[in-house]
Design a protein around this motif. Structure first.
Motif, PDB file in Angstrom:
ATOM      1  N   SER A   1       0.877  -1.171   0.000  1.00 14.94           N
ATOM      2  CA  SER A   1       0.000   0.000   0.000  1.00 14.94           C
ATOM      3  C   SER A   1       0.917   1.226   0.000  1.00 14.94           C
ATOM      4  N   PHE A   2       0.561   2.289   0.734  1.00 12.02           N
ATOM      5  CA  PHE A   2       1.315   3.549   0.609  1.00 12.02           C
ATOM      6  C   PHE A   2       2.793   3.398   0.985  1.00 12.02           C
ATOM      7  N   ALA A   3       3.066   2.879   2.179  1.00 14.23           N
ATOM      8  CA  ALA A   3       4.456   2.792   2.635  1.00 14.23           C
ATOM      9  C   ALA A   3       5.248   1.818   1.770  1.00 14.23           C
TER      10      ALA A   3
ATOM     11  N   ASP B   1       2.009  -8.869  -0.853  1.00 12.70           N
ATOM     12  CA  ASP B   1       0.746  -8.416  -0.255  1.00 12.70           C
ATOM     13  C   ASP B   1      -0.276  -9.534  -0.384  1.00 12.70           C
ATOM     14  N   LYS B   2      -1.183  -9.575   0.595  1.00 12.96           N
ATOM     15  CA  LYS B   2      -2.217 -10.624   0.546  1.00 12.96           C
ATOM     16  C   LYS B   2      -3.276 -10.298  -0.505  1.00 12.96           C
TER      17      LYS B   2
ATOM     18  N   SER C   1      -8.806   3.589   3.449  1.00  9.45           N
ATOM     19  CA  SER C   1      -8.785   5.012   3.747  1.00  9.45           C
ATOM     20  C   SER C   1      -9.782   5.800   2.905  1.00  9.45           C
ATOM     21  N   ALA C   2     -10.081   7.044   3.347  1.00 15.66           N
ATOM     22  CA  ALA C   2     -10.913   7.951   2.543  1.00 15.66           C
ATOM     23  C   ALA C   2     -10.069   8.636   1.462  1.00 15.66           C
TER      24      ALA C   2
ATOM     25  N   GLY D   1      -7.936  11.171   1.402  1.00 20.06           N
ATOM     26  CA  GLY D   1      -7.827  12.620   1.360  1.00 20.06           C
ATOM     27  C   GLY D   1      -6.420  12.987   1.791  1.00 20.06           C
TER      28      GLY D   1
ATOM     29  N   VAL E   1       1.336 -13.102   4.521  1.00 20.08           N
ATOM     30  CA  VAL E   1       2.516 -13.285   5.367  1.00 20.08           C
ATOM     31  C   VAL E   1       2.061 -13.709   6.757  1.00 20.08           C
TER      32      VAL E   1
ATOM     33  N   GLY F   1     -10.914   0.398   9.471  1.00 19.34           N
ATOM     34  CA  GLY F   1     -10.029  -0.360  10.350  1.00 19.34           C
ATOM     35  C   GLY F   1      -9.401   0.554  11.390  1.00 19.34           C
TER      36      GLY F   1
ATOM     37  N   ASP G   1       1.800   2.744   9.024  1.00 16.15           N
ATOM     38  CA  ASP G   1       0.972   2.427  10.195  1.00 16.15           C
ATOM     39  C   ASP G   1       1.601   1.329  11.048  1.00 16.15           C
TER      40      ASP G   1
ATOM     41  N   GLU H   1      -4.132  11.665   9.612  1.00 16.75           N
ATOM     42  CA  GLU H   1      -3.541  11.652   8.274  1.00 16.75           C
ATOM     43  C   GLU H   1      -2.388  10.651   8.271  1.00 16.75           C
ATOM     44  N   GLY H   2      -2.569   9.574   7.508  1.00 14.08           N
ATOM     45  CA  GLY H   2      -1.548   8.522   7.539  1.00 14.08           C
ATOM     46  C   GLY H   2      -0.894   8.256   6.199  1.00 14.08           C
ATOM     47  N   ILE H   3      -1.494   8.772   5.122  1.00  9.04           N
ATOM     48  CA  ILE H   3      -0.965   8.463   3.786  1.00  9.04           C
ATOM     49  C   ILE H   3       0.375   9.163   3.563  1.00  9.04           C
TER      50      ILE H   3
HETATM   51  C1  FAD Z   1     -11.639   4.777   7.762  1.00  7.36           C
HETATM   52  C2  FAD Z   1     -10.274   5.360   7.566  1.00  7.36           C
HETATM   53  C3  FAD Z   1     -10.135   6.513   6.804  1.00  7.36           C
HETATM   54  C4  FAD Z   1      -8.871   7.091   6.622  1.00  7.36           C
HETATM   55  N1  FAD Z   1      -8.781   8.221   5.861  1.00  7.36           N
HETATM   56  C5  FAD Z   1      -7.562   8.768   5.637  1.00  7.36           C
HETATM   57  C6  FAD Z   1      -7.444   9.908   4.789  1.00  7.36           C
HETATM   58  O1  FAD Z   1      -8.421  10.401   4.219  1.00  7.36           O
HETATM   59  N2  FAD Z   1      -6.197  10.444   4.622  1.00  7.36           N
HETATM   60  C7  FAD Z   1      -5.086   9.916   5.222  1.00  7.36           C
HETATM   61  O2  FAD Z   1      -3.980  10.464   5.040  1.00  7.36           O
HETATM   62  N3  FAD Z   1      -5.176   8.816   6.018  1.00  7.36           N
HETATM   63  C8  FAD Z   1      -6.376   8.215   6.217  1.00  7.36           C
HETATM   64  N4  FAD Z   1      -6.471   7.087   6.992  1.00  7.36           N
HETATM   65  C9  FAD Z   1      -5.221   6.486   7.524  1.00  7.36           C
HETATM   66  C10 FAD Z   1      -4.511   5.729   6.373  1.00  7.36           C
HETATM   67  O3  FAD Z   1      -5.423   4.865   5.734  1.00  7.36           O
HETATM   68  C11 FAD Z   1      -3.337   4.898   6.882  1.00  7.36           C
HETATM   69  O4  FAD Z   1      -2.545   5.667   7.752  1.00  7.36           O
HETATM   70  C12 FAD Z   1      -2.498   4.413   5.684  1.00  7.36           C
HETATM   71  O5  FAD Z   1      -3.274   3.554   4.872  1.00  7.36           O
HETATM   72  C13 FAD Z   1      -1.237   3.696   6.148  1.00  7.36           C
HETATM   73  O6  FAD Z   1      -0.563   3.198   5.028  1.00  7.36           O
HETATM   74  P1  FAD Z   1       0.356   1.896   5.153  1.00  7.36           P
HETATM   75  O7  FAD Z   1       0.935   1.672   3.807  1.00  7.36           O
HETATM   76  O8  FAD Z   1       1.256   2.024   6.318  1.00  7.36           O
HETATM   77  O9  FAD Z   1      -0.659   0.694   5.555  1.00  7.36           O
HETATM   78  P2  FAD Z   1      -1.952   0.167   4.824  1.00  7.36           P
HETATM   79  O10 FAD Z   1      -2.497   1.148   3.864  1.00  7.36           O
HETATM   80  O11 FAD Z   1      -2.844  -0.339   5.918  1.00  7.36           O
HETATM   81  O12 FAD Z   1      -1.433  -1.083   3.978  1.00  7.36           O
HETATM   82  C14 FAD Z   1      -0.985  -2.284   4.542  1.00  7.36           C
HETATM   83  C15 FAD Z   1      -0.852  -3.311   3.419  1.00  7.36           C
HETATM   84  O13 FAD Z   1      -0.350  -4.515   3.992  1.00  7.36           O
HETATM   85  C16 FAD Z   1      -1.099  -5.610   3.508  1.00  7.36           C
HETATM   86  N5  FAD Z   1      -1.090  -6.663   4.512  1.00  7.36           N
HETATM   87  C17 FAD Z   1      -1.600  -6.602   5.776  1.00  7.36           C
HETATM   88  N6  FAD Z   1      -1.431  -7.784   6.393  1.00  7.36           N
HETATM   89  C18 FAD Z   1      -0.790  -8.599   5.503  1.00  7.36           C
HETATM   90  C19 FAD Z   1      -0.345  -9.949   5.556  1.00  7.36           C
HETATM   91  N7  FAD Z   1      -0.515 -10.724   6.639  1.00  7.36           N
HETATM   92  N8  FAD Z   1       0.261 -10.483   4.460  1.00  7.36           N
HETATM   93  C20 FAD Z   1       0.440  -9.731   3.339  1.00  7.36           C
HETATM   94  N9  FAD Z   1       0.021  -8.455   3.234  1.00  7.36           N
HETATM   95  C21 FAD Z   1      -0.566  -7.895   4.305  1.00  7.36           C
HETATM   96  C22 FAD Z   1      -2.502  -5.046   3.273  1.00  7.36           C
HETATM   97  O14 FAD Z   1      -3.235  -5.823   2.321  1.00  7.36           O
HETATM   98  C23 FAD Z   1      -2.188  -3.641   2.766  1.00  7.36           C
HETATM   99  O15 FAD Z   1      -2.065  -3.598   1.357  1.00  7.36           O
HETATM  100  C24 FAD Z   1      -7.716   6.486   7.201  1.00  7.36           C
HETATM  101  C25 FAD Z   1      -7.851   5.306   7.941  1.00  7.36           C
HETATM  102  C26 FAD Z   1      -9.104   4.743   8.112  1.00  7.36           C
HETATM  103  C27 FAD Z   1      -9.217   3.477   8.898  1.00  7.36           C
END
Ligand code: FAD
Length: 349
Positions: free
Chosen positions: A11-13, A29-30, A39-40, A42, A106, A222, A241, A252-254
């Protein structure tokens, strides 16, 4: 086969890392890339712009609104925000990466190997970008994921047209939490989030929507952390995250996931190129993240304090912050943390 680096989570990171790393890289990724939206979506308009994902932008916002019980407070946004299409954005990042992609779940780390439902894999550098569950880090350290330090939110997409970013801080909707509505062309993303991790939000979202004459559709969401976790666990780089890098208060997590993903990539590339040992790479990344500790602690304090204030005081404070000189100063200060252009140019903010 031994890889130079394995990234868990696309995903983003994880994708930010994958666009930068050169070598034998495995991205796991799964889910298929771009299909696991929580996420929304934004964020600052500069995020998709800086990363070549301008085509994914659905709507741009120059104004923000906070709705309290009795009034609506308007903020002029000196830096425009936007909502974007998750699938399109992720796929545009994936196209810029040379990593091998494996769709697999994983399960954890065992004897230094990444265990998946499709076999075991080895690498010099292991990166956990798996979101709040932190599948790698938590498999070697029980208690790494602390539910008492996470917010919980859900959202849905509805037919709607409008302008501006909208947030609700209204105890008659949700106590110690927020509601949001981000118009995206002919649709809008509407959601609610609880700072205290309340997971029973379906009814709240449903009644929120009924106030607009809308009905609840498919729901996603989530947990999202509001406290920094350790960025290095054992010999694992932890990002996004998974490392609690979602910003407290705004949720804001993206942008931070991408920012720290790019920072982590710098450290990992040094290891791959033989310019630093693994230990040096881990220490370098840890130092980069620790520079933000005070900033995160401040936002965490502010989230806790604001959400505990009586509603009339919250309203007065939010109205005070909306004065043009103050809101401009605050937004400038907020934006300069995790400013992508600085890391893309290799500068220290
Ligand atoms: C309802 C909601 C709305 C939000 N709205 C916003 C917003 O508008 N703007 C903003 O900046 N932030 C928003 N956030 C926060 C933002 O979504 C997160 O901070 C951001 O997605 C974190 O990115 P990441 O890449 O760390 O993790 P994630 O986006 O959670 O990605 C994790 C990835 O790991 C994969 N994964 C997980 N477990 C496994 C496994 N066991 N095996 C293989 N793959 C796995 C998942 O499929 C996923 O693709 C929101 C969060 C929620 C819950």
């Amino acid at each position: 086969m031994k890889y130079d680096a394995i990234i868990v989570g696309a995903s983003f990171a994880g994708l930010a890392l994958a666009t930068r790393l050169r070598g034998k890289i495995l991205l796991i990724d799964k889910k298929e890339i771009g299909t696991g939206q929580t996420s929304a979506c934004g964020t600052l308009l500069s995020v998709p712009q800086e990363l070549g994902g301008r085509d994914s932008v659905l709507q741009v916002y120059q104004r923000g609104f906070i709705h309290t019980r009795r009034r609506t407070i308007e903020y002029h946004l000196p830096y425009p925000f936007c909502a974007f299409d998750y699938a399109q954005f992720c796929r545009s990042l994936a196209r810029r990466s040379r990593a091998d992609f494996l769709k697999a779940r994983v399960l954890g780390l065992e004897d230094g190997q990444v265990v998946t439902d499709r076999g075991k894999f080895q690498a010099t550098c292991l990166i956990d970008a798996s979101g709040w569950r932190a599948v790698l880090a938590s498999s070697i350290e029980s208690g790494f994921v602390d539910f008492s330090t996470m917010s919980f939110g859900i959202g849905t997409t509805v037919a709607y047209q409008g302008e501006g970013l909208h947030f609700w801080m209204d105890p008659s909707l949700i106590g110690r939490g927020v509601g949001w509505l981000f118009p995206c062309g002919t649709k809008a993303r509407v959601g609610v989030g609880s700072y205290v991790g309340d997971t029973g939000l379906r009814k709240v979202l449903s009644s929120f929507l009924s106030g607009f004459g809308l009905r609840l559709g498919k729901v996603h969401g989530g947990f999202f952390p509001w406290r920094l976790r350790r960025p290095v666990v054992g010999k694992i780089f932890v990002v996004g995250d998974a490392a609690g890098q979602c910003e407290p208060l705004t949720g804001e997590g993206i942008r931070p996931a991408i920012y720290f993903g790019l920072k982590c990539a710098e450290a990992v590339q040094q290891v791959i190129d033989g310019k630093a040992s693994l230990e040096e790479g881990l220490r370098h990344y840890q130092r980069e993240v620790r520079r933000y500790q005070r900033y995160y602690s401040f936002l965490e304090w502010f989230q806790r304090s604001l959400s505990r204030l009586p509603h009339w005081q919250q309203t007065r404070l939010l109205a005070f912050f909306s004065r043009p000189s103050i809101s401009q100063f605050l937004l400038h200060w907020y934006r300069k943390h995790a400013a992508l252009e600085s890391v893309l140019k290799g500068e220290t903010p």
